[in-house]
Design an enzyme around this catalytic site. Structure first.
Site, PDB file in Angstrom:
ATOM      1  N   ARG A 195       0.819  -1.212   0.000  1.00 11.07           N
ATOM      2  CA  ARG A 195       0.000   0.000   0.000  1.00 11.07           C
ATOM      3  C   ARG A 195       0.850   1.259   0.000  1.00 11.07           C
ATOM      4  O   ARG A 195       0.291   2.347  -0.102  1.00 11.07           O
ATOM      5  CB  ARG A 195      -0.853   0.010   1.278  1.00 11.07           C
ATOM      6  N   ARG A 222     -21.632  -2.943   2.035  1.00  8.94           N
ATOM      7  CA  ARG A 222     -20.772  -4.137   2.130  1.00  8.94           C
ATOM      8  C   ARG A 222     -21.026  -4.915   3.416  1.00  8.94           C
ATOM      9  O   ARG A 222     -21.139  -4.354   4.498  1.00  8.94           O
ATOM     10  CB  ARG A 222     -19.320  -3.665   2.087  1.00  8.94           C
ATOM     11  N   ARG A 266     -18.305  -3.742   8.651  1.00  8.95           N
ATOM     12  CA  ARG A 266     -17.103  -3.347   9.380  1.00  8.95           C
ATOM     13  C   ARG A 266     -17.207  -1.936   9.945  1.00  8.95           C
ATOM     14  O   ARG A 266     -17.735  -1.039   9.298  1.00  8.95           O
ATOM     15  CB  ARG A 266     -15.893  -3.423   8.442  1.00  8.95           C
TER      16      ARG A 266
END
Ligand code: ADP
Length: 223
Positions: free
Chosen positions: A86, A125, A158
């Site tokens: 990343r 999600r 999440r």
């Protein structure tokens, strides 16, 4: 193989499918950190504050974690990376570890989508804490609402998928991770681009096509 792209673009979903089809291992740094957190290990406790704020966990921690993981992958077994590298420091460390192990990156697949598509997707999600499968209430819902299709575990939304944290994660992606596309373009790794704002199965066939296209043909396999 590295799946590179912003949060919510479908790296997790596509990674599970790809790994299944090609018999590859997955190294998913977000999942590794979430399990460490669930187990309450020192790594998990350190990672938690960064994750909750949508910030990156320090490079040194991530590099050591991925190195350990890679060393346990059997020789010759392919690996799909999702969420790593990343930063440029992570990308350089990964090159070093792979060289030490006599391995190399074959493909970088860049999944792309606009920020507004990503924000909406992340809001919908739902993921399986057990197997890492990802569903979406808008586009790719589980067969039984709230339960994983694979292992029937209750799906979760999440904490870092809340809108404010998502905006921070997107900023960090554009600032620190997106420049890795140029890093790989300048190396001798094949880099392919696949739109992430299409149906799961269409993105999957696009990824498989680019892999086929970029894999050198071995005539001895024709016999
Ligand atoms: P997404 O791809 O949707 O952003 P991930 O599950 O990959 O979500 O990552 C969740 C969080 O875990 C990140 O916001 C970050 O805090 C941490 N994380 C995961 N991978 C890395 C990494 N390679 N370097 C630093 N932090 C990471």
């Amino acid at each position: 193989m590295i799946l590179l792209g912003p949060p919510g673009v479908g790296k997790g979903t596509q990674g599970v499918l790809l790994a299944d089809v090609h018999g590859m291992s997955r190294i998913v740094t977000g999942d590794l950190l979430r399990s460490a957190r669930a187990e309450g290990t020192p790594l998990g406790l350190e990672a938690q504050r960064y994750m909750d704020a949508g910030e990156l966990v320090p490079d040194g921690v991530m590099n050591a974690l991925v190195k350990e993981c890679l060393e346990s992958v059997p020789d010759g077994r392919g690996v799909v990376f999702d969420g790593f590298p990343r930063t440029d420091v992570q990308a350089t460390a990964l090159q070093g570890t792979l060289e030490e192990l006599g391995r190399a990156i074959d493909h970088v697949i860049v999944l792309e989508a606009e920020n507004d598509v990503l924000v909406r997707r992340i809001a919908g999600r739902r993921s399986c804490p057990e197997c890492g499968c990802v569903f979406n209430v808008y586009s790719n819902s589980a067969e039984q609402e709230g339960l994983c299709d694979r292992d029937q575990s209750p799906l979760v939304h999440r904490a870092d998928d809340e809108p404010e944290t998502v905006r921070r994660r997107l900023e960090i992606y554009h600032e620190l991770t997106e420049p890795l596309i140029a890093f790989y373009e300048q190396s001798d790794v094949s880099v392919s681009y696949v739109p992430g704002d299409q149906a799961v199965e269409d993105a999957q066939s696009a990824i498989r096509s680019v892999i086929l296209l970029m894999t050198p043909h071995d005539p001895s396999e024709d016999a």
